[in-house]
Write an enzyme that holds these catalytic residues in place. Structure first.
Site, PDB file in Angstrom:
ATOM      1  N   GLU A 254       0.852  -1.194   0.000  1.00  0.00           N
ATOM      2  CA  GLU A 254       0.000   0.000   0.000  1.00  0.00           C
ATOM      3  C   GLU A 254       0.884   1.240   0.000  1.00  0.00           C
ATOM      4  O   GLU A 254       2.085   1.166   0.292  1.00  0.00           O
ATOM      5  CB  GLU A 254      -0.958  -0.026   1.199  1.00  0.00           C
ATOM      6  CG  GLU A 254      -2.040  -1.087   0.994  1.00  0.00           C
ATOM      7  CD  GLU A 254      -3.100  -1.112   2.073  1.00  0.00           C
ATOM      8  OE1 GLU A 254      -3.206  -0.133   2.826  1.00  0.00           O
ATOM      9  OE2 GLU A 254      -3.812  -2.120   2.155  1.00  0.00           O
TER      10      GLU A 254
ATOM     11  N   HIS B 259      -9.389   9.730   2.688  1.00  0.00           N
ATOM     12  CA  HIS B 259      -8.950   8.643   1.808  1.00  0.00           C
ATOM     13  C   HIS B 259      -9.066   9.149   0.376  1.00  0.00           C
ATOM     14  O   HIS B 259     -10.079   9.746   0.013  1.00  0.00           O
ATOM     15  CB  HIS B 259      -9.805   7.395   2.018  1.00  0.00           C
ATOM     16  CG  HIS B 259      -9.175   6.172   1.443  1.00  0.00           C
ATOM     17  ND1 HIS B 259      -9.120   5.928   0.098  1.00  0.00           N
ATOM     18  CD2 HIS B 259      -8.537   5.130   2.034  1.00  0.00           C
ATOM     19  CE1 HIS B 259      -8.487   4.779  -0.116  1.00  0.00           C
ATOM     20  NE2 HIS B 259      -8.123   4.270   1.047  1.00  0.00           N
TER      21      HIS B 259
ATOM     22  N   ARG C 237      -0.892   9.172   1.380  1.00  0.00           N
ATOM     23  CA  ARG C 237      -2.332   9.330   1.218  1.00  0.00           C
ATOM     24  C   ARG C 237      -2.754  10.800   1.124  1.00  0.00           C
ATOM     25  O   ARG C 237      -3.609  11.164   0.320  1.00  0.00           O
ATOM     26  CB  ARG C 237      -2.987   8.673   2.429  1.00  0.00           C
ATOM     27  CG  ARG C 237      -4.421   8.425   2.282  1.00  0.00           C
ATOM     28  CD  ARG C 237      -4.895   7.559   3.421  1.00  0.00           C
ATOM     29  NE  ARG C 237      -4.732   6.148   3.102  1.00  0.00           N
ATOM     30  CZ  ARG C 237      -5.241   5.175   3.837  1.00  0.00           C
ATOM     31  NH1 ARG C 237      -5.898   5.448   4.931  1.00  0.00           N
ATOM     32  NH2 ARG C 237      -5.076   3.919   3.485  1.00  0.00           N
TER      33      ARG C 237
ATOM     34  N   HIS D  59     -11.944   9.765   6.290  1.00  0.00           N
ATOM     35  CA  HIS D  59     -11.695   8.335   6.497  1.00  0.00           C
ATOM     36  C   HIS D  59     -11.236   8.012   7.914  1.00  0.00           C
ATOM     37  O   HIS D  59     -11.714   7.054   8.512  1.00  0.00           O
ATOM     38  CB  HIS D  59     -10.641   7.901   5.476  1.00  0.00           C
ATOM     39  CG  HIS D  59     -10.325   6.443   5.484  1.00  0.00           C
ATOM     40  ND1 HIS D  59     -11.273   5.481   5.229  1.00  0.00           N
ATOM     41  CD2 HIS D  59      -9.157   5.776   5.715  1.00  0.00           C
ATOM     42  CE1 HIS D  59     -10.708   4.281   5.284  1.00  0.00           C
ATOM     43  NE2 HIS D  59      -9.433   4.433   5.602  1.00  0.00           N
TER      44      HIS D  59
ATOM     45  N   ARG E 120      -1.737   9.161   8.942  1.00  0.00           N
ATOM     46  CA  ARG E 120      -1.558   7.740   9.259  1.00  0.00           C
ATOM     47  C   ARG E 120      -1.097   6.948   8.045  1.00  0.00           C
ATOM     48  O   ARG E 120      -1.618   7.112   6.941  1.00  0.00           O
ATOM     49  CB  ARG E 120      -2.875   7.153   9.765  1.00  0.00           C
ATOM     50  CG  ARG E 120      -2.829   5.681  10.059  1.00  0.00           C
ATOM     51  CD  ARG E 120      -4.131   5.176  10.621  1.00  0.00           C
ATOM     52  NE  ARG E 120      -5.227   5.355   9.724  1.00  0.00           N
ATOM     53  CZ  ARG E 120      -5.549   4.511   8.741  1.00  0.00           C
ATOM     54  NH1 ARG E 120      -4.832   3.421   8.546  1.00  0.00           N
ATOM     55  NH2 ARG E 120      -6.574   4.747   7.960  1.00  0.00           N
TER      56      ARG E 120
END
Ligand code: SIN
Length: 530
Positions: free
Chosen positions: A110, A226, A270, A331, A366
């Site tokens: 990811e 997100h 992200r 998110h 995060r």
């Protein structure tokens, strides 16, 4: 034997309940909806942990710190990454059946991970698999008394100690539950925003109640968006793992715009991807961008991502054939109730685990798939810390507390704002609040927008704490949290991680510290409006 009140039934709450029961305690577990309903259930990507030979705890630590944009607490990150593998093995023992391939447990890549280390279950149904296994485990423990449809209203204090909680039961009556310790595991607050990947139960009840009780909260300006939620009603998540498998983002004309944004393109951190998509959407008059997964082939898409395949199908989309419309959505909240590395808050008797907590493990942004891991690691630690002496103060990072001598008056918490007399205030309207935060405290922020939002929020009033309506009590929480978030975002005059301000677009090294907000420090009667 102590009585432990666990509030919330995601991974953090369920695991804490099981661990506490196994440690010989009596456990009362309350949850606002049914036991299996929580944010955990909707997690797709998986759980990141240094479980594989070509990986290391140090590498996971480095990736987590890098994503956190200078605001992580290194001690919390080390605990997270070092204890993570053992907690994943615990989940396997509790019945989570992680996906396997020819090499053993399968793993995915990811964004912002330097290694492929994300384990998953049911393809993209990791959260559902974890939730199901832990719900079954809870149901097998006679020492756990479960109360569904029971919502946290406020914490009960005896001097500064938390000794229980006031809850609204399924029959519409408020009652007090007393306990030797309370473990908050109520999750995040996606309901603050118009577009969110969270279920409707995510209204930040735990952060709001802890804050009202005087617990320190920190980093509340950092809300993670997100990058890729399916741009259809319901905003279903499209896991980052899809980009990890090779899917790319395209503009309306079919061009890959992330190549010009970051060396890692679609696998950039992200916050970078979410902002780039939001900018691209502005250029396209608000139209969503496209996620092109067609090169992955139907077999892979349907076996590795059955949940997303079903969501596409329900929306009349075939992602094996056509790129799908995606847009950012709220998110995950990096901020929350401030804890030390044993999940202890600033109020003796109160622990916080999972998204409700601000452990310092995530900093300003995060790292993908660190959230379930954090819930597991710190739920376990909370139970190990039961009965231990409470430290005097639990700030885990160099932290700046609001100081009245500073010019940053706007940072003061706004519990009771004084702009309008109470009888002229308008009762909070949730849809308007969500739109306000989406527009003014979302992916892109500015001082002007935040100030405007603060003024509007200041003119709204809350439903009373004595209400017997779940929706009204949630609205009360959302209004308190919106004020906190906006005040914190105004005070942070820089851009860092998930917090981006057009009027302060650079990261300022001198601001690399977390801010705590605590009612002890600024009595409500002195609080001011923006
Ligand atoms: C995702 O699957 O992209 C979400 C994972 C996460 O939020 O950590």
């Amino acid at each position: 034997m102590a009585t432990i009140l666990v509030i919330g039934s995601g991974l953090g709450g369920l695991l804490a309940a099981v661990r506490a029961a196994d440690a010989g305690h009596r456990v009362v577990l309350v949850t606002k909806s049914v036991l299996p309903e929580s944010n955990t259930r909707y997690a797709q990507g998986g759980i990141a942990a240094a479980l594989f030979r070509d990986d290391s705890v140090d590498s996971h630590v480095l990736d987590t710190l890098r994503a956190g944009a200078g605001l992580c607490d290194p001690a919390a990150v080390r605990v997270l990454c070092a204890e993570g593998p053992a907690r994943v093995r615990d989940l396997i023992r509790f019945g989570v059946d992680f996906d396997r391939d020819e090499s053993g447990v399968a793993r995915g890549l990811e964004a912002a991970h330097s290694r492929s280390r994300v384990v998953h279950a049911g393809g993209d149904a990791t959260g559902a698999a974890v939730e199901a296994a832990l719900v079954a485990t809870v149901r097998r423990r006679a020492a756990i008394e479960v109360h569904e449809h029971t919502m946290l209203v406020d914490l009960i204090l005896d001097r500064d100690n938390v000794v229980g909680a006031r809850v609204l039961g399924p029959n519409g009556v408020q009652l007090s539950l007393t306990a030797d310790a309370v473990i908050l595991a109520t999750g995040g607050a996606g309901a603050l925003y118009t577009h969110t990947t969270n279920p409707v139960v995510a209204t930040g009840d735990g952060v709001a109640a802890a804050y009202r009780a005087g617990a320190s909260v920190a980093d509340v300006e950092f809300y993670q968006f997100h990058p890729t939620a399916l741009a259809v009603p319901g905003t279903p998540l499209v896991s980052e793992a899809v980009r990890g498998e090779g899917a790319v983002l395209r503009d309306q004309l079919g061009q890959r715009f992330m190549l010009a944004e970051h060396p890692d393109a679609e696998l950039a951190p992200r916050d970078v991807v979410a902002r780039a998509i939001a900018r691209q959407m502005e250029r396209q008059n608000g139209a969503p961008v496209l996620l092109d997964a067609t090169a992955l082939g139907r077999d892979l898409l349907e076996t590795r991502f059955p949940t997303i395949t079903a969501a596409c199908r329900a929306a009349g989309l075939d992602w094996a054939v056509d790129p799908i419309p995606v847009a950012p959505a709220a998110h995950y909240w990096m901020g929350g109730v401030e804890t030390d590395t044993w999940a202890r808050t600033s109020l003796p008797g109160l622990f916080a685990v999972g998204e409700v907590a601000r452990t310092g493990a995530h900093g300003a942004n995060r790292l993908a798939s660190n959230s379930l891991l954090e819930a597991a690691v710190f739920a376990d630690r909370a139970v190990r810390a039961l009965g231990q002496p409470w430290p005097i103060r639990t700030h885990t990072t160099p932290t700046q507390i609001f100081d009245a001598t500073q010019p940053a008056d706007l940072y003061r918490p706004m519990v009771e704002t004084a702009q309008l007399p109470a009888d002229l205030k308008t009762l909070i309207n949730r849809t308007q609040l969500q739109r306000l935060l989406w527009d003014c405290a979302g992916v892109h922020r500015s001082g002007t927008g935040l100030r405007g939002a603060a003024a509007i929020l200041g003119d709204w009033s809350s439903p009373p704490a004595t209400s017997t309506s779940v929706a009204a009590l949630e609205d009360r929480n959302l209004l308190d949290l919106a004020r906190l978030l906006v005040a914190a975002a105004l005070a942070r005059e820089e851009s860092r991680g998930a917090h981006f301000r057009a009027d302060f677009s650079e990261t300022r090294v001198e601001l690399a510290w977390s801010r705590s907000q605590s009612l002890e420090l600024v009595p409500a009667k002195e609080a001011i409006a923006c």
